[in-house]
Design a protein around this motif. Sequence first.
Motif, PDB file in Angstrom:
ATOM      1  N   HIS A  11      12.461  40.262 -12.988  1.00  0.00           N
ATOM      2  CA  HIS A  11      11.731  41.526 -13.015  1.00  0.00           C
ATOM      3  C   HIS A  11      11.760  42.200 -14.379  1.00  0.00           C
ATOM      4  O   HIS A  11      10.844  42.935 -14.742  1.00  0.00           O
ATOM      5  CB  HIS A  11      12.329  42.464 -11.960  1.00  0.00           C
ATOM      6  N   ASN A  12      12.827  41.948 -15.138  1.00  0.00           N
ATOM      7  CA  ASN A  12      12.972  42.578 -16.453  1.00  0.00           C
ATOM      8  C   ASN A  12      12.608  41.648 -17.600  1.00  0.00           C
ATOM      9  O   ASN A  12      12.795  42.017 -18.765  1.00  0.00           O
ATOM     10  CB  ASN A  12      14.408  43.075 -16.621  1.00  0.00           C
ATOM     11  N   LEU A  13      12.079  40.454 -17.278  1.00  0.00           N
ATOM     12  CA  LEU A  13      11.727  39.452 -18.291  1.00  0.00           C
ATOM     13  C   LEU A  13      12.909  39.165 -19.209  1.00  0.00           C
ATOM     14  O   LEU A  13      12.740  39.004 -20.426  1.00  0.00           O
ATOM     15  CB  LEU A  13      10.502  39.910 -19.093  1.00  0.00           C
ATOM     16  N   LEU A  32       1.472  46.577 -19.487  1.00  0.00           N
ATOM     17  CA  LEU A  32       2.123  46.757 -18.192  1.00  0.00           C
ATOM     18  C   LEU A  32       3.016  45.568 -17.891  1.00  0.00           C
ATOM     19  O   LEU A  32       2.555  44.422 -17.889  1.00  0.00           O
ATOM     20  CB  LEU A  32       1.068  46.917 -17.091  1.00  0.00           C
ATOM     21  N   TRP A  33       4.280  45.846 -17.606  1.00  0.00           N
ATOM     22  CA  TRP A  33       5.272  44.804 -17.353  1.00  0.00           C
ATOM     23  C   TRP A  33       5.709  44.841 -15.889  1.00  0.00           C
ATOM     24  O   TRP A  33       6.141  45.889 -15.387  1.00  0.00           O
ATOM     25  CB  TRP A  33       6.504  45.034 -18.224  1.00  0.00           C
ATOM     26  N   ALA A  34       5.569  43.689 -15.213  1.00  0.00           N
ATOM     27  CA  ALA A  34       6.047  43.557 -13.834  1.00  0.00           C
ATOM     28  C   ALA A  34       5.578  44.731 -12.986  1.00  0.00           C
ATOM     29  O   ALA A  34       6.330  45.315 -12.218  1.00  0.00           O
ATOM     30  CB  ALA A  34       7.572  43.437 -13.797  1.00  0.00           C
ATOM     31  N   GLY A  35       4.321  45.070 -13.122  1.00  0.00           N
ATOM     32  CA  GLY A  35       3.811  46.299 -12.539  1.00  0.00           C
ATOM     33  C   GLY A  35       3.493  46.201 -11.055  1.00  0.00           C
ATOM     34  O   GLY A  35       3.117  45.138 -10.542  1.00  0.00           O
ATOM     35  N   VAL A  36       3.628  47.331 -10.377  1.00  0.00           N
ATOM     36  CA  VAL A  36       3.163  47.463  -8.990  1.00  0.00           C
ATOM     37  C   VAL A  36       1.679  47.811  -9.082  1.00  0.00           C
ATOM     38  O   VAL A  36       1.275  48.959  -8.908  1.00  0.00           O
ATOM     39  CB  VAL A  36       3.962  48.545  -8.246  1.00  0.00           C
ATOM     40  N   ILE A  37       0.870  46.802  -9.361  1.00  0.00           N
ATOM     41  CA  ILE A  37      -0.499  47.023  -9.812  1.00  0.00           C
ATOM     42  C   ILE A  37      -1.521  46.304  -8.950  1.00  0.00           C
ATOM     43  O   ILE A  37      -2.699  46.274  -9.304  1.00  0.00           O
ATOM     44  CB  ILE A  37      -0.658  46.595 -11.286  1.00  0.00           C
ATOM     45  N   ALA A  38      -1.089  45.745  -7.820  1.00  0.00           N
ATOM     46  CA  ALA A  38      -2.057  45.206  -6.877  1.00  0.00           C
ATOM     47  C   ALA A  38      -2.777  46.364  -6.185  1.00  0.00           C
ATOM     48  O   ALA A  38      -2.283  47.490  -6.131  1.00  0.00           O
ATOM     49  CB  ALA A  38      -1.365  44.319  -5.847  1.00  0.00           C
ATOM     50  N   TYR A  47       0.084  37.530 -19.373  1.00  0.00           N
ATOM     51  CA  TYR A  47       1.109  36.556 -19.731  1.00  0.00           C
ATOM     52  C   TYR A  47       1.991  36.261 -18.528  1.00  0.00           C
ATOM     53  O   TYR A  47       2.486  37.176 -17.864  1.00  0.00           O
ATOM     54  CB  TYR A  47       1.962  37.084 -20.879  1.00  0.00           C
ATOM     55  N   ARG A  48       2.174  34.991 -18.273  1.00  0.00           N
ATOM     56  CA  ARG A  48       3.024  34.495 -17.182  1.00  0.00           C
ATOM     57  C   ARG A  48       4.286  33.899 -17.788  1.00  0.00           C
ATOM     58  O   ARG A  48       4.222  33.092 -18.727  1.00  0.00           O
ATOM     59  CB  ARG A  48       2.263  33.442 -16.382  1.00  0.00           C
ATOM     60  N   TYR A  49       5.433  34.297 -17.237  1.00  0.00           N
ATOM     61  CA  TYR A  49       6.727  33.818 -17.725  1.00  0.00           C
ATOM     62  C   TYR A  49       7.402  33.042 -16.593  1.00  0.00           C
ATOM     63  O   TYR A  49       7.985  33.627 -15.675  1.00  0.00           O
ATOM     64  CB  TYR A  49       7.596  34.986 -18.189  1.00  0.00           C
ATOM     65  N   ASP A  50       7.281  31.723 -16.667  1.00  0.00           N
ATOM     66  CA  ASP A  50       7.779  30.873 -15.583  1.00  0.00           C
ATOM     67  C   ASP A  50       9.284  31.039 -15.401  1.00  0.00           C
ATOM     68  O   ASP A  50      10.061  30.916 -16.354  1.00  0.00           O
ATOM     69  CB  ASP A  50       7.455  29.407 -15.868  1.00  0.00           C
ATOM     70  N   HIS A  94       2.275  41.492 -18.316  1.00  0.00           N
ATOM     71  CA  HIS A  94       3.411  40.575 -18.437  1.00  0.00           C
ATOM     72  C   HIS A  94       4.116  40.504 -17.086  1.00  0.00           C
ATOM     73  O   HIS A  94       4.391  41.556 -16.480  1.00  0.00           O
ATOM     74  CB  HIS A  94       4.426  41.079 -19.471  1.00  0.00           C
ATOM     75  N   HIS A  95       4.440  39.291 -16.632  1.00  0.00           N
ATOM     76  CA  HIS A  95       5.128  39.172 -15.343  1.00  0.00           C
ATOM     77  C   HIS A  95       5.839  37.830 -15.255  1.00  0.00           C
ATOM     78  O   HIS A  95       5.320  36.815 -15.703  1.00  0.00           O
ATOM     79  CB  HIS A  95       4.128  39.287 -14.191  1.00  0.00           C
ATOM     80  N   GLY A  96       7.030  37.846 -14.670  1.00  0.00           N
ATOM     81  CA  GLY A  96       7.790  36.629 -14.429  1.00  0.00           C
ATOM     82  C   GLY A  96       7.520  36.083 -13.043  1.00  0.00           C
ATOM     83  O   GLY A  96       7.344  36.834 -12.084  1.00  0.00           O
ATOM     84  N   THR A  97       7.506  34.765 -12.917  1.00  0.00           N
ATOM     85  CA  THR A  97       7.192  34.153 -11.623  1.00  0.00           C
ATOM     86  C   THR A  97       8.366  34.200 -10.652  1.00  0.00           C
ATOM     87  O   THR A  97       8.182  33.963  -9.456  1.00  0.00           O
ATOM     88  CB  THR A  97       6.765  32.693 -11.810  1.00  0.00           C
TER      89      THR A  97
END
Length: 349
Positions: free
Chosen positions: A328-330, A238-244, A321-324, A291-294
């Motif tokens: 949204h699209n990494l 799951l990438w940058a998901g609306v998952i909260a 994975y955190r991408y500092d 996967h998500h960017g800060t």
Amino acid sequence: MRALINLTLLALLAGAGYVALTQPDAPPLRLPWTQPEATDPARPDPPSPGTGGGPLQNLGDTALKAAVARNPVSIQALKAREYPGSALTVRQTLAAGGNYTRQVVSYQSEGLRINALLTVPRGTPPQGGWPAIVFNHGYIPPAEYRTTERYVAYQDAFARAGFVTLKSDYRGHGSSEGQALGGYDDPGYTVDVLNAAASLRRDPRVNPARLGLWGHSMGGQLSLKAMIVDPRLKAASLWAGVIASYDVLATDWNPPPGEQRTLDAVNRRYLRLLSPNAYLRELNGRPIQLHHGTNDRDVPYAFQKNLADDLRNAGQGVDAYRYDGDNHNLSGNLRTALNRSVQFFKENL
């Protein structure tokens, strides 16, 4: 009984996010927080059963769970449906990729013809058939959506690595039939994802025991729901998901400047029970990768942290994975994230 969830919450979440490939606008998120039998919100509410008119916090979980189960977007309601899928029908053959074929195909979902982009590796498949990934895109305005556009590099990475991929339009997108009613307050897109998986299982080139999901943004939540509903789906990236959890979405997603959103205890409990995050134990150890960017301005990085915490609290493993500084699209770490996802599916499908 009190109408548990106030109708004013229907417009609570005006999300500008869950955007696929930097689409600037998205429709408001209006989850159906009300019970099906909710009365006119202008009428005074009677006291809650057994409270003598006291705090609504005393309302039991049994009543809340019954209300949740009647909500068509709930996990319980989704599990009560059937997802037969159909044979994949070729609509158009496209130029081939590096080592795979590309076709626009269609499948059936609740009597609707849904188009999808199918990739199939060339060569001799492994014993039992190719592993396959149901590919779930994020929000794109349905009228602007085209089956063959967006996410080309993403599908290419998995196709080159030996996976069949199927990117469903979802209903009402492009030339697919049906109405596009949104991915959160209507079950239709999730139904389309589950029927896409069922259709892949019918394909003789695919190993039906080796299916996973990839989801971006809105597609992240669709994938999470599908994983919980269908235990045959083996893994999800799951990438940058609306998952909260939904109660977190209700308070923390794009509030107007200076506005602090709050929920009373009943609303918070109801939204929590409606959320797929409340049913993560049903994954039974099936792996999830995040996967998500800060610097994601559409879907906060905190949403990944929320799901990761929920997974761990439910006794499930997760690779997060955190991408500092990434978006949204990494975009700044696209190759790294794709390589990680490809390896994840190689290990788990």
